[in-house]
Structures are given as C-alpha cells and as structure tokens.
Motif scaffolding. Structure first.
Motif, short mmCIF file in Angstrom:
data_model
loop_
_atom_site.label_atom_id
_atom_site.label_comp_id
_atom_site.label_asym_id
_atom_site.label_seq_id
_atom_site.Cartn_x
_atom_site.Cartn_y
_atom_site.Cartn_z
N SER A 54 12.08 30.06 -0.16
CA SER A 54 12.79 31.34 -0.33
C SER A 54 14.30 31.14 -0.18
N GLU A 55 15.02 32.22 -0.40
CA GLU A 55 16.48 32.19 -0.25
C GLU A 55 16.90 32.47 1.19
N ILE A 56 15.95 32.61 2.08
CA ILE A 56 16.25 32.82 3.50
C ILE A 56 16.86 31.53 4.04
N SER A 57 17.92 31.67 4.80
CA SER A 57 18.61 30.47 5.29
C SER A 57 17.74 29.68 6.27
N THR A 58 18.03 28.40 6.35
CA THR A 58 17.32 27.53 7.29
C THR A 58 17.51 28.03 8.71
N SER A 59 18.70 28.48 9.03
CA SER A 59 18.97 29.00 10.37
C SER A 59 18.14 30.23 10.68
N ALA A 60 18.02 31.15 9.70
CA ALA A 60 17.25 32.37 9.91
C ALA A 60 15.76 32.06 10.08
N ILE A 61 15.25 31.12 9.30
CA ILE A 61 13.84 30.73 9.45
C ILE A 61 13.63 30.08 10.81
N SER A 62 14.54 29.19 11.19
CA SER A 62 14.44 28.50 12.47
C SER A 62 14.41 29.50 13.62
N LYS A 63 15.33 30.43 13.59
CA LYS A 63 15.41 31.44 14.66
C LYS A 63 14.20 32.37 14.64
N GLY A 64 13.85 32.88 13.46
CA GLY A 64 12.74 33.83 13.35
C GLY A 64 11.40 33.24 13.71
N ALA A 65 11.19 31.97 13.39
CA ALA A 65 9.90 31.32 13.65
C ALA A 65 9.90 30.57 14.98
N ASP A 66 11.05 30.47 15.63
CA ASP A 66 11.18 29.71 16.87
C ASP A 66 10.76 28.25 16.68
N VAL A 67 11.34 27.68 15.60
CA VAL A 67 11.10 26.28 15.25
C VAL A 67 12.48 25.61 15.17
N PRO A 68 12.63 24.39 15.63
CA PRO A 68 13.94 23.73 15.57
C PRO A 68 14.52 23.71 14.15
N TRP A 69 15.84 23.90 14.07
CA TRP A 69 16.52 23.91 12.78
C TRP A 69 16.24 22.63 12.01
N SER A 70 16.27 21.49 12.70
CA SER A 70 16.06 20.19 12.04
C SER A 70 14.66 20.10 11.43
N THR A 71 13.68 20.70 12.08
CA THR A 71 12.31 20.69 11.55
C THR A 71 12.24 21.46 10.25
N VAL A 72 12.85 22.64 10.24
CA VAL A 72 12.87 23.47 9.01
C VAL A 72 13.64 22.74 7.92
N ALA A 73 14.78 22.18 8.26
CA ALA A 73 15.59 21.46 7.27
C ALA A 73 14.83 20.26 6.70
N ASP A 74 14.13 19.52 7.54
CA ASP A 74 13.35 18.37 7.08
C ASP A 74 12.20 18.79 6.17
N LEU A 75 11.55 19.89 6.50
CA LEU A 75 10.46 20.40 5.65
C LEU A 75 11.01 20.88 4.31
N ARG A 76 12.15 21.54 4.34
CA ARG A 76 12.74 22.05 3.09
C ARG A 76 13.21 20.92 2.18
N ASP A 80 5.08 49.29 -9.89
CA ASP A 80 5.42 47.87 -9.90
C ASP A 80 6.67 47.65 -9.05
N ILE A 81 6.73 46.51 -8.40
CA ILE A 81 7.85 46.18 -7.52
C ILE A 81 8.62 45.01 -8.13
N TRP A 82 9.93 45.19 -8.24
CA TRP A 82 10.83 44.16 -8.76
C TRP A 82 11.87 43.87 -7.70
N GLU A 83 12.37 42.64 -7.68
CA GLU A 83 13.35 42.26 -6.65
C GLU A 83 14.36 41.29 -7.25
N ASN A 84 15.61 41.41 -6.79
CA ASN A 84 16.61 40.43 -7.24
C ASN A 84 16.79 39.37 -6.15
N GLY A 85 17.66 38.41 -6.40
CA GLY A 85 17.86 37.31 -5.47
C GLY A 85 18.41 37.72 -4.12
N ASN A 86 19.02 38.91 -4.04
CA ASN A 86 19.57 39.40 -2.78
C ASN A 86 18.54 40.18 -1.97
#
Length: 120
Positions: free
Chosen positions: A11-33, A80-86
């Motif tokens: 997704s377009e969600i930042s690595t930092s936001a995923i890390s914080k929201g999931a309570d997973v280290p930033w480096s782990t998310v970055a390595d997976l991405r 129907d539901i449509w969404e843009n990149g934002n």
C-alpha cells in the motif's frame, strides 16, 4: 493472512505508519517491503501483528464509507466504491464509472450491498 499482509506492505501507507500501527520494528517492515526478508521467513508474531493492523485499517475504512453514505443520504445498497492514491473515496451507483475516473486516478476498490462493505 498472507494476502492481507501483502496488500498492507504494497500500500501507499508509509513504512513508519505501518511500523507504529502494527507495533513492529521499522527495519522489519522496511526489510519485508524491499524483499530483503521473504514473507515466508517472518515470525508468526510479526505476521499476526501486521494482519491485525491491516484488519483495523479495513474496519476503519468500512466505517468511513458507511459514514459517507449516511452523510450523502444514500441507501447503503447497490453502490460501488472508488478510491484515488490519496485515499479519497468516491461512491457511485452500481455499474457507474465516475466521469473523472482517469483525471483523478480512481480505481475500483469494492462495493456496498445491504449495508455491508466488501473490498476487492
């Protein structure tokens, strides 16, 4: 589980936001991405945390869509539901493509039937 995690990581969600929201280290998310760490090699705990966060985001998105429908005074059916990149949402009657689909880079993401939101 895997599909939800892949969707979250792609997704377009930042690595930092995923890390914080999931309570997973930033480096782990970055390595997976980046592919440095294969999804098959992540720990079960990490997978569970990422899945839980993905589910929380989906529930939040569902409620947001239902709130928009209520504000627009629409019946929560055959939409129907449509969404843009934002993350901006457009709601249309079933089968109606938004006139500004290309201009706003909208993509079809799901639908609403009988008050229930379904994502593709």
């Amino acid at each position: 589980m895997r599909e939800q995690i892949e969707k979250l990581l792609n997704s377009e969600i930042s690595t930092s936001a995923i890390s914080k929201g999931a309570d997973v280290p930033w480096s782990t998310v970055a390595d997976l991405r980046s592919g440095k760490t294969n999804l098959d090699k992540m720990s079960l705990l990490t997978a569970e945390k990422l899945q839980k966060y993905a589910e929380e985001l989906e529930m939040k998105k569902e409620q947001e869509i239902l709130d928009i429908i209520k504000e627009m005074e629409l019946e929560a059916d055959m939409l129907d539901i449509w969404e843009n990149g934002n993350g901006d949402i457009s709601i249309q009657s079933r089968g109606v493509v938004p006139a500004d689909e290309k201009e706003l880079s909208l993509k079809y993401v799901g639908y609403v039937d009988n008050g229930q939101v379904w994502f593709e």
